[in-house]
Every structure is written in C-alpha cells, then in structure tokens.
Design a protein around this motif. Structure first.
Motif, PDB file in Angstrom:
ATOM      1  N   ARG A  49       0.089   6.037   1.640  1.00 18.83           N
ATOM      2  CA  ARG A  49       0.562   4.862   0.886  1.00 18.83           C
ATOM      3  C   ARG A  49       1.759   4.225   1.577  1.00 18.83           C
ATOM      4  O   ARG A  49       1.814   3.009   1.783  1.00 18.83           O
ATOM      5  CB  ARG A  49       0.958   5.278  -0.532  1.00 18.83           C
ATOM      6  CG  ARG A  49      -0.203   5.657  -1.406  1.00 18.83           C
ATOM      7  CD  ARG A  49       0.279   6.186  -2.746  1.00 18.83           C
ATOM      8  NE  ARG A  49      -0.849   6.525  -3.594  1.00 18.83           N
ATOM      9  CZ  ARG A  49      -0.809   7.474  -4.519  1.00 18.83           C
ATOM     10  NH1 ARG A  49       0.298   8.166  -4.738  1.00 18.83           N
ATOM     11  NH2 ARG A  49      -1.877   7.717  -5.250  1.00 18.83           N
ATOM     12  N   THR A  50       2.735   5.050   1.919  1.00 22.94           N
ATOM     13  CA  THR A  50       3.970   4.543   2.526  1.00 22.94           C
ATOM     14  C   THR A  50       3.706   3.884   3.871  1.00 22.94           C
ATOM     15  O   THR A  50       4.208   2.788   4.149  1.00 22.94           O
ATOM     16  CB  THR A  50       4.985   5.692   2.687  1.00 22.94           C
ATOM     17  OG1 THR A  50       5.261   6.240   1.403  1.00 22.94           O
ATOM     18  CG2 THR A  50       6.273   5.208   3.326  1.00 22.94           C
ATOM     19  N   LEU A  51       2.928   4.544   4.720  1.00 22.35           N
ATOM     20  CA  LEU A  51       2.703   4.013   6.060  1.00 22.35           C
ATOM     21  C   LEU A  51       1.788   2.795   6.067  1.00 22.35           C
ATOM     22  O   LEU A  51       1.823   2.003   7.012  1.00 22.35           O
ATOM     23  CB  LEU A  51       2.195   5.119   6.985  1.00 22.35           C
ATOM     24  CG  LEU A  51       3.261   6.177   7.289  1.00 22.35           C
ATOM     25  CD1 LEU A  51       2.654   7.384   7.993  1.00 22.35           C
ATOM     26  CD2 LEU A  51       4.412   5.595   8.100  1.00 22.35           C
ATOM     27  N   ARG A  52       1.013   2.609   5.025  1.00 19.07           N
ATOM     28  CA  ARG A  52       0.277   1.343   4.891  1.00 19.07           C
ATOM     29  C   ARG A  52       1.265   0.215   4.612  1.00 19.07           C
ATOM     30  O   ARG A  52       1.201  -0.847   5.206  1.00 19.07           O
ATOM     31  CB  ARG A  52      -0.772   1.413   3.795  1.00 19.07           C
ATOM     32  CG  ARG A  52      -1.650   0.146   3.797  1.00 19.07           C
ATOM     33  CD  ARG A  52      -2.527   0.079   2.607  1.00 19.07           C
ATOM     34  NE  ARG A  52      -1.652  -0.045   1.450  1.00 19.07           N
ATOM     35  CZ  ARG A  52      -2.064  -0.270   0.226  1.00 19.07           C
ATOM     36  NH1 ARG A  52      -3.328  -0.369  -0.041  1.00 19.07           N
ATOM     37  NH2 ARG A  52      -1.217  -0.382  -0.759  1.00 19.07           N
ATOM     38  N   ASP A  53       2.209   0.446   3.689  1.00 18.75           N
ATOM     39  CA  ASP A  53       3.248  -0.559   3.433  1.00 18.75           C
ATOM     40  C   ASP A  53       4.036  -0.840   4.711  1.00 18.75           C
ATOM     41  O   ASP A  53       4.388  -1.987   4.991  1.00 18.75           O
ATOM     42  CB  ASP A  53       4.214  -0.074   2.347  1.00 18.75           C
ATOM     43  CG  ASP A  53       3.585   0.005   0.965  1.00 18.75           C
ATOM     44  OD1 ASP A  53       2.478  -0.551   0.763  1.00 18.75           O
ATOM     45  OD2 ASP A  53       4.207   0.618   0.081  1.00 18.75           O
ATOM     46  N   THR A  54       4.306   0.197   5.475  1.00 20.61           N
ATOM     47  CA  THR A  54       5.032   0.047   6.736  1.00 20.61           C
ATOM     48  C   THR A  54       4.252  -0.831   7.702  1.00 20.61           C
ATOM     49  O   THR A  54       4.818  -1.719   8.340  1.00 20.61           O
ATOM     50  CB  THR A  54       5.316   1.435   7.348  1.00 20.61           C
ATOM     51  OG1 THR A  54       6.126   2.180   6.433  1.00 20.61           O
ATOM     52  CG2 THR A  54       6.023   1.332   8.678  1.00 20.61           C
ATOM     53  N   ALA A  55       2.954  -0.604   7.828  1.00 26.63           N
ATOM     54  CA  ALA A  55       2.113  -1.421   8.718  1.00 26.63           C
ATOM     55  C   ALA A  55       2.089  -2.876   8.280  1.00 26.63           C
ATOM     56  O   ALA A  55       2.114  -3.789   9.109  1.00 26.63           O
ATOM     57  CB  ALA A  55       0.685  -0.864   8.744  1.00 26.63           C
ATOM     58  N   GLU A  56       2.046  -3.071   6.967  1.00 27.14           N
ATOM     59  CA  GLU A  56       1.985  -4.436   6.433  1.00 27.14           C
ATOM     60  C   GLU A  56       3.362  -5.084   6.367  1.00 27.14           C
ATOM     61  O   GLU A  56       3.486  -6.225   5.928  1.00 27.14           O
ATOM     62  CB  GLU A  56       1.314  -4.406   5.061  1.00 27.14           C
ATOM     63  CG  GLU A  56      -0.145  -4.000   5.165  1.00 27.14           C
ATOM     64  CD  GLU A  56      -0.820  -3.754   3.823  1.00 27.14           C
ATOM     65  OE1 GLU A  56      -0.115  -3.677   2.793  1.00 27.14           O
ATOM     66  OE2 GLU A  56      -2.061  -3.649   3.819  1.00 27.14           O
TER      67      GLU A  56
END
Length: 193
Positions: A49-56
């Motif tokens: 979840r966190t690293l998806r937000d980071t990518a976006e």
C-alpha cells in the motif's frame, strides 16, 4: 532518463507464494529476524500500500510514517485478498516511467524515485523469499531475469553499508541471487528447524 525495472515478475512470484500459504504456516518463523509468516505477510500488506502511494507520488498518512519499527503488527483479517488486490496495483504504479523519476516520499523519508523503486524491488523479492523459505516453498529464482537480482544486490550493497548490516558469508560460486540474499543479512541456506 531513469532506468525502470519491471516489477511484474517479482510481483507474480509473491502472489504465487502467497497462494500456497496455509493458516498453519502463520506462526512459523521466517529467515528475517525470526518474524513470523503472519507478521511478514502483514508487513507486505502494509508496504504494498505504502509503496504504491510512493510510486504515485501521493503524500498520504502511509507515506509520512515509518513502516514498522521493532514491533510488527499482527496479521489483519483479509490479508490474502488485500495482497491479491494490492500487488498488481503496486506493479502498475511502478510501471509508469514517472514513478522512477524525480523525488517522492515513503516511510517518512524523501527519496529519489529510482531509489524508492529499488526499495520496492527489494521488499518484494526479499520478503517473498522469506515467506517461501518459511513455508517450505521454492522461490522461483529462474523465472526472473538475473539482471534484476544484480540491480537489487548493488542497491542493497549501498543501503547495507549505510545501515551497517552484517552480510552472511557465501562462497565464490554462489549465485547472484544467493549473494543478494546474503548481502541482506540472511542465510541463503536457511531452513526451518
């Protein structure tokens, strides 16, 4: 232009490993600091979840907090469905060239996009391997381009030097994958007792 790493093969490997996890596995230790399989799976739910937000490049409460300290939370209900949903979304987010460029935020840190992408790669590979080892599965080393492991190993070398991790010694004939595992402080030959 920043070089993008295709995370789909390692995401697929994680999902294959997760599909074989049984409830009887959840309290087993993993190679990573003796965290249980359940704790590792919850960590994966959180970091996907966190690293998806980071990518976006989304600033969310998740990107503003450290993921876990020494105390990892217990496994939440619905973890399997969460990973089945989150992993493809994470892979899609990191397939966008812009995720690898510029700067972003994750784990309460400002990061270069390419460093955050490599952290994502390492989280997926290393913790998938942890779960696979703990549950008696083989990690599909040969289904993934060896260059990905070389990228991960080089990045880990830089990170581990900063964090003063103790790499595990491996012989000169060890594979690139085993060298990467060893550099992370894990024994590539670890088995459950």
């Amino acid at each position: 232009m920043t070089e993008r790493i295709d995370l789909e093969p390692v995401g697929n490997a994680l999902l294959t490993i997760v599909a074989a996890v049984e409830d009887t596995h959840l309290d087993l230790p993993t190679p990573y600091r003796d965290h249980t399989v359940g704790e590792m799976l919850q960590h994966l739910v959180t970091v996907t979840r966190t690293l998806r937000d980071t990518a976006e490049k989304e600033r969310t409460p998740r990107t503003e907090e450290k993921v876990h300290g020494e105390d990892w939370p217990p496994l939440e209900a619905g973890w399997r469905a969460a990973l089945e949903e989150q992993v493809p979304m994470l892979v899609r987010a990191w397939s966008d060239e812009s995720a690898w460029e510029g700067t972003t935020r994750g784990g309460a840190l400002d990061l270069r996009g390419q460093d955050a992408g490599r952290i994502t790669l390492d989280e997926l590979v290393l913790h998938s391997w942890d779960v696979a080892r703990a549950t008696g599965q083989d990690y599909p080393v040969h289904s993934i381009d060896e260059q990905i492991y070389a990228e991960s190993r080089e990045f880990l070398r830089a990170v581990e030097e900063e964090e003063a991790a103790d790499p595990v010694e491996v012989d000169d004939n060890a594979s690139i994958f085993d060298r990467m595992i060893a550099l992370s402080g894990r024994d590539p030959n670890w088995t459950r007792s």
